[in-house]
Design an enzyme around this catalytic site. Structure first.
Site, PDB file in Angstrom:
ATOM      1  N   ASP A  82      -4.172  28.412  20.253  1.00 49.63           N
ATOM      2  CA  ASP A  82      -5.506  28.118  19.728  1.00 49.63           C
ATOM      3  C   ASP A  82      -6.261  29.414  19.432  1.00 49.63           C
ATOM      4  OD1 ASP A  82      -7.564  26.381  18.985  1.00 49.63           O
ATOM      5  OD2 ASP A  82      -8.437  26.333  21.002  1.00 49.63           O
ATOM      6  N   HIS A  83      -7.118  29.403  18.409  1.00 50.41           N
ATOM      7  CA  HIS A  83      -8.051  30.477  18.070  1.00 50.41           C
ATOM      8  C   HIS A  83      -7.558  31.874  18.419  1.00 50.41           C
ATOM      9  CE1 HIS A  83     -11.415  28.127  16.644  1.00 50.41           C
ATOM     10  NE2 HIS A  83     -11.303  27.326  17.691  1.00 50.41           N
ATOM     11  N   HIS A 179     -18.084  24.823  20.213  1.00 49.56           N
ATOM     12  CA  HIS A 179     -17.326  24.931  21.458  1.00 49.56           C
ATOM     13  C   HIS A 179     -18.279  24.887  22.649  1.00 49.56           C
ATOM     14  CE1 HIS A 179     -14.174  27.226  18.932  1.00 49.56           C
ATOM     15  NE2 HIS A 179     -13.742  26.003  19.146  1.00 49.56           N
ATOM     16  N   GLY A 180     -17.741  24.496  23.798  1.00 44.55           N
ATOM     17  CA  GLY A 180     -18.558  24.470  25.003  1.00 44.55           C
ATOM     18  C   GLY A 180     -19.307  23.164  25.152  1.00 44.55           C
ATOM     19  N   GLY A 208     -14.427  21.555  19.087  1.00 45.27           N
ATOM     20  CA  GLY A 208     -15.655  21.206  19.801  1.00 45.27           C
ATOM     21  C   GLY A 208     -15.748  19.729  20.086  1.00 45.27           C
ATOM     22  N   GLY A 209     -14.612  19.111  20.436  1.00 46.50           N
ATOM     23  CA  GLY A 209     -14.609  17.665  20.654  1.00 46.50           C
ATOM     24  C   GLY A 209     -15.271  17.231  21.944  1.00 46.50           C
ATOM     25  N   SER A 210     -15.245  18.090  22.962  1.00 47.85           N
ATOM     26  CA  SER A 210     -15.836  17.717  24.255  1.00 47.85           C
ATOM     27  C   SER A 210     -17.336  17.484  24.092  1.00 47.85           C
ATOM     28  CB  SER A 210     -15.599  18.817  25.291  1.00 47.85           C
ATOM     29  OG  SER A 210     -14.230  19.056  25.489  1.00 47.85           O
ATOM     30  N   THR A 232     -13.347  22.078  26.947  1.00 47.85           N
ATOM     31  CA  THR A 232     -14.387  22.053  27.981  1.00 47.85           C
ATOM     32  C   THR A 232     -14.244  20.853  28.895  1.00 47.85           C
ATOM     33  OG1 THR A 232     -15.922  23.252  26.534  1.00 47.85           O
ATOM     34  CG2 THR A 232     -16.882  22.032  28.377  1.00 47.85           C
TER      35      THR A 232
END
Length: 286
Positions: A82-83, A179-180, A208-210, A232
């Site tokens: 990832d990233h 993200h986060g 950024g699904g969380s 996260t």
């Protein structure tokens, strides 16, 4: 099924409009529990590693863990970096056996990002691997990577030119996701997903699904977000599970690490199963 290329997981999901959990693990317990959760609900899963995890554990140890834990597994699984803005780490992971990478050159001008992504795609193909690409940084810092500053959104034409020129397999657009932990309910540009998919029919990665709502997940997956990143939520599940168990252990003055690991493993498995049910991938593993 076992270990398969990323495309063998995201292409069927994209065609049938369900999402596959792409979960960032960070140790042996989370790797094993994520895989076990996928098996229990018969779901494909994308297991992701951050650059921070690769550096802290080591690519050789990580891949040996992966090989051991996926031997004989009966659902489709794939290992994704990832990233990663570091070309040396991309090469290290491809050589070690990762199935796909997200080369994240979003901090560079689009033209330079595109030039280097073409090179990464060529390199990945030599290993039989796939590439995810992006042209805008996803807001937020995750595993020491990223920025809280909102990146400028590029035009649809720029995004399509990047997809065509690079030959990437999955595209990760910025649509107001982050993200986060979200400090407020995010306002998402879901129509951008529709525009890209309508123009190029490429699987979309939702970062950024969380913290997104069930309605947002359902809408975005229906539009073509076949890869749904979760990081996260796993960190929070892992640490809160530890905390709850340790509070009880302190109260009872009973200190048994294997029981702690079993407790946390169960909570991670439950999280994976809930995500697979929510995204529609449960039952799609065979």
């Amino acid at each position: 099924m076992g270990v398969v290329p990323l495309k063998d997981i995201v292409d069927p999901a994209f065609a049938a409009r369900y999402g596959v959990p792409a979960i960032n693990i960070f140790n042996d317990l989370t790797m094993e529990a994520v895989l076990a959760g996928a098996v229990e609900c018969n779901s494909p899963v994308i297991l992701q590693t951050s650059v921070k995890t690769v550096r802290s554990i080591g690519s050789r140890v990580l891949f040996e863990m992966w090989e051991s834990m996926t031997r004989g597994i009966e659902v489709p699984v794939t290992l994704h970096l990832d990233h990663c803005p570091d070309r040396d780490v991309v090469t290290e992971c491809l050589k070690a056996g990762w199935n796909s990478v997200l080369f994240d050159a979003s901090a560079l001008p689009v033209e330079e990002n595109q030039r280097q992504t073409i090179e990464v795609v060529r390199e990945a193909r030599s290993y039989g691997a796939q590439v995810e690409g992006e042209i805008e940084a996803i807001t937020g810092v995750e595993d020491d990577h990223g920025s809280d500053e909102v990146s400028k959104q590029q035009s649809l034409e720029t995004a399509l030119t990047f997809i065509d020129a690079t030959g990437i397999d999955v595209f990760a657009p910025s649509i107001g996701n982050a993200h986060g932990t979200y400090k407020a309910a995010p306002v998402l540009d879901a129509n951008r997903v529709t525009e890209i998919v309508k123009a190029r029919s490429i699987p979309i990665a939702l970062h950024g699904g969380s913290g997104l709502s069930p309605e947002q997940f359902q809408d975005l997956i229906a539009r073509g977000c076949a890869k749904v990143n979760i990081s996260t939520a796993l960190k929070e599940t892992f640490m809160k599970s530890h905390l709850a168990f340790l509070k009880q252990a302190e109260q009872n003055s009973k200190w048994d690490p294997p029981s702690l690991f079993k407790h946390t493993r169960g909570d991670v498995i439950d999280m994976v199963k809930e995500l697979a049910e929510q995204f529609g991938s449960a039952g799609k593993g065979r």
